[in-house]
Design a protein around this motif. Structure first.
Motif, PDB file in Angstrom:
ATOM      1  N   PHE A 286      25.975   6.994  15.182  1.00  0.00           N
ATOM      2  CA  PHE A 286      26.093   7.516  13.822  1.00  0.00           C
ATOM      3  C   PHE A 286      26.780   6.460  12.951  1.00  0.00           C
ATOM      4  CE2 PHE A 286      28.406  10.421  10.759  1.00  0.00           C
ATOM      5  CZ  PHE A 286      27.287  10.630   9.969  1.00  0.00           C
ATOM      6  N   ILE A 287      27.863   5.897  13.470  1.00  0.00           N
ATOM      7  CA  ILE A 287      28.518   4.744  12.841  1.00  0.00           C
ATOM      8  C   ILE A 287      28.660   3.670  13.910  1.00  0.00           C
ATOM      9  CG2 ILE A 287      30.566   3.864  11.656  1.00  0.00           C
ATOM     10  CD1 ILE A 287      31.100   6.655  10.615  1.00  0.00           C
ATOM     11  N   PRO A 288      27.822   2.622  13.862  1.00  0.00           N
ATOM     12  CA  PRO A 288      27.927   1.549  14.852  1.00  0.00           C
ATOM     13  C   PRO A 288      29.321   0.927  14.843  1.00  0.00           C
ATOM     14  CG  PRO A 288      25.905   1.342  13.585  1.00  0.00           C
ATOM     15  CD  PRO A 288      26.732   2.391  12.907  1.00  0.00           C
ATOM     16  N   THR A 289      29.684   0.327  15.936  1.00  0.00           N
ATOM     17  CA  THR A 289      31.024  -0.243  16.088  1.00  0.00           C
ATOM     18  C   THR A 289      31.359  -1.213  14.965  1.00  0.00           C
ATOM     19  OG1 THR A 289      30.819  -0.035  18.472  1.00  0.00           O
ATOM     20  CG2 THR A 289      32.572  -1.461  17.659  1.00  0.00           C
ATOM     21  N   THR A 290      32.504  -0.994  14.371  1.00  0.00           N
ATOM     22  CA  THR A 290      33.028  -1.910  13.362  1.00  0.00           C
ATOM     23  C   THR A 290      34.442  -2.309  13.769  1.00  0.00           C
ATOM     24  OG1 THR A 290      33.920  -0.072  12.039  1.00  0.00           O
ATOM     25  CG2 THR A 290      31.703  -0.856  11.496  1.00  0.00           C
ATOM     26  N   ILE A 291      34.894  -3.435  13.263  1.00  0.00           N
ATOM     27  CA  ILE A 291      36.300  -3.810  13.401  1.00  0.00           C
ATOM     28  C   ILE A 291      36.826  -4.032  12.000  1.00  0.00           C
ATOM     29  CG2 ILE A 291      35.711  -6.257  13.815  1.00  0.00           C
ATOM     30  CD1 ILE A 291      38.295  -6.353  15.559  1.00  0.00           C
ATOM     31  N   GLU A 292      37.892  -3.327  11.670  1.00  0.00           N
ATOM     32  CA  GLU A 292      38.377  -3.352  10.304  1.00  0.00           C
ATOM     33  C   GLU A 292      39.871  -3.651  10.264  1.00  0.00           C
ATOM     34  OE1 GLU A 292      37.119   0.517   9.163  1.00  0.00           O
ATOM     35  OE2 GLU A 292      38.592   1.552  10.413  1.00  0.00           O
ATOM     36  N   ASP A 293      40.303  -4.281   9.202  1.00  0.00           N
ATOM     37  CA  ASP A 293      41.731  -4.506   8.986  1.00  0.00           C
ATOM     38  C   ASP A 293      42.366  -3.203   8.521  1.00  0.00           C
ATOM     39  OD1 ASP A 293      41.789  -7.264   9.622  1.00  0.00           O
ATOM     40  OD2 ASP A 293      40.942  -7.734   7.658  1.00  0.00           O
ATOM     41  N   VAL A 294      43.514  -2.897   9.105  1.00  0.00           N
ATOM     42  CA  VAL A 294      44.232  -1.674   8.748  1.00  0.00           C
ATOM     43  C   VAL A 294      45.458  -2.054   7.920  1.00  0.00           C
ATOM     44  CG1 VAL A 294      45.421   0.367   9.624  1.00  0.00           C
ATOM     45  CG2 VAL A 294      43.458  -0.563  10.870  1.00  0.00           C
TER      46      VAL A 294
END
Length: 330
Positions: A286-294
């Motif tokens: 549904f939402i492919p893997t992402t890497i995000e800054d938190v």
């Protein structure tokens, strides 16, 4: 002409500059640690409740007609709707500013943690695909249906055992759908039976009789000696012992035996063998893997891996699971 995701022109020789899929990247990191996730493909999911349709081929029957015969047309739909709930998986990374600067063994700390957490993230996905961790009793956990999310409760996907059971809630005559119990009581509670060619044939026959062809089999270290014994009939003993994947000729064609770390006593699945055509299983994204800054006010850099997905088993009859098995020396 507008720039597109696929187009390019001279002097370019291919489309450059697009950020590669994080999902595809993490799958390539230590692929043998998550062999099922690495084997199955993906499919797009459009909602947090994902549904799909399966259908079955009718059993062969006598079909002899006179030259002029009537049209019966009495067939009814055999389509079945299956569903799963998407599950949100996150893995957090936090490295202090000091550790981002300090020299450490193994390279820069942030890059090291990012790679390590990628492995942990996809291990969590594989864990969910098998239905693990949802009940203290693993033999209940793996069969659980999906859990829909609420404001106060996380959604949880159903795993492979749930679909292979084909709606059966208990074992009867040593079967729960396409899950076959070979233990002394035929319900995955008795003494395990020695895995041999006859029992393996029964598991593969279950798939074959359903109209599919078994192609891959997952086993753990506890059952590997039993497969080694079968493999030495086709290969040298040295080859059988060393191979991570052994391909054997069976009555149903060539099948690949693959090692799986989760099929162990640690996870309560040491006596399990999973067979099937895994092209019928997909990881629905549904939402492919992402890497995000938190964002953070701390003196640290924080990142997060995020995936929202669920298991999709397009044809449960393309799989069979044997439980209550052991090798001779156990």
């Amino acid at each position: 002409m507008a720039i597109t995701s696929t187009g390019y022109q001279s002097p370019a020789t291919k489309r450059e500059g697009l950020i590669p899929s994080v999902y595809n990247k993490i799958i390539m990191i230590g692929a043998d640690e998550t062999p099922m996730l690495s084997l199955i493909g993906t499919s797009p999911v459009k909602g947090i409740k994902h549904s799909w349709i399966t259908d079955t081929i009718g059993t062969p029957k006598k079909n002899a007609q006179v030259e002029i015969s009537d049209f019966t047309g009495d067939g009814k739909s055999t389509k079945v709707s299956l569903s799963n709930d998407t599950q949100i998986l996150t893995t957090d990374i936090s490295v202090s500013k000091t550790m981002q600067t300090a020299r450490t063994y193994g390279g820069k700390e942030l890059e090291h943690e990012t790679t390590k957490k990628a492995k942990e993230h996809k291990l969590d996905i594989e864990y969910a695909l098998l239905g693990l961790g949802r009940d203290a009793d693993v033999k209940k956990s793996v069969f659980k249906a999906s859990t829909a999310r609420t404001d106060m409760q996380a959604g949880e996907m159903a795993g492979l055992f749930h679909y292979v059971a084909n709606g059966a809630t208990t074992f009867s005559g040593g079967k729960r759908g396409n899950v076959l119990a070979f233990d002394s009581t035929g319900d995955w509670k008795g003494d395990a039976a020695v895995l041999n060619e006859t029992l393996l044939h029964q598991i593969l026959q279950q798939i074959w009789d359903s109209g599919a062809t078994p192609k891959d089999i997952f086993i753990g270290a506890a059952l590997k000696p039993a497969i080694n014994k079968l493999a030495t009939r086709q290969f040298s003993n040295e080859t059988a012992l060393k191979a991570k994947v052994v391909s054997l000729d069976t009555d149903f064609g060539k099948v690949n035996f693959r090692m799986h770390r989760f099929l162990s006593s640690k996870f309560g699945l040491a006596d399990v063998l999973i067979a099937g055509d895994f092209s019928y299983a997909k990881n629905g994204l549904f939402i492919p893997t992402t890497i995000e800054d938190v964002p953070t006010s701390k003196t640290a850099k924080q990142k997060r891996y995020y995936t929202e997905c669920c298991l999709e088993v397009r044809n449960p009859n393309a799989f069979a699971i044997g439980v209550g098995l052991k090798s001779e020396q156990v």
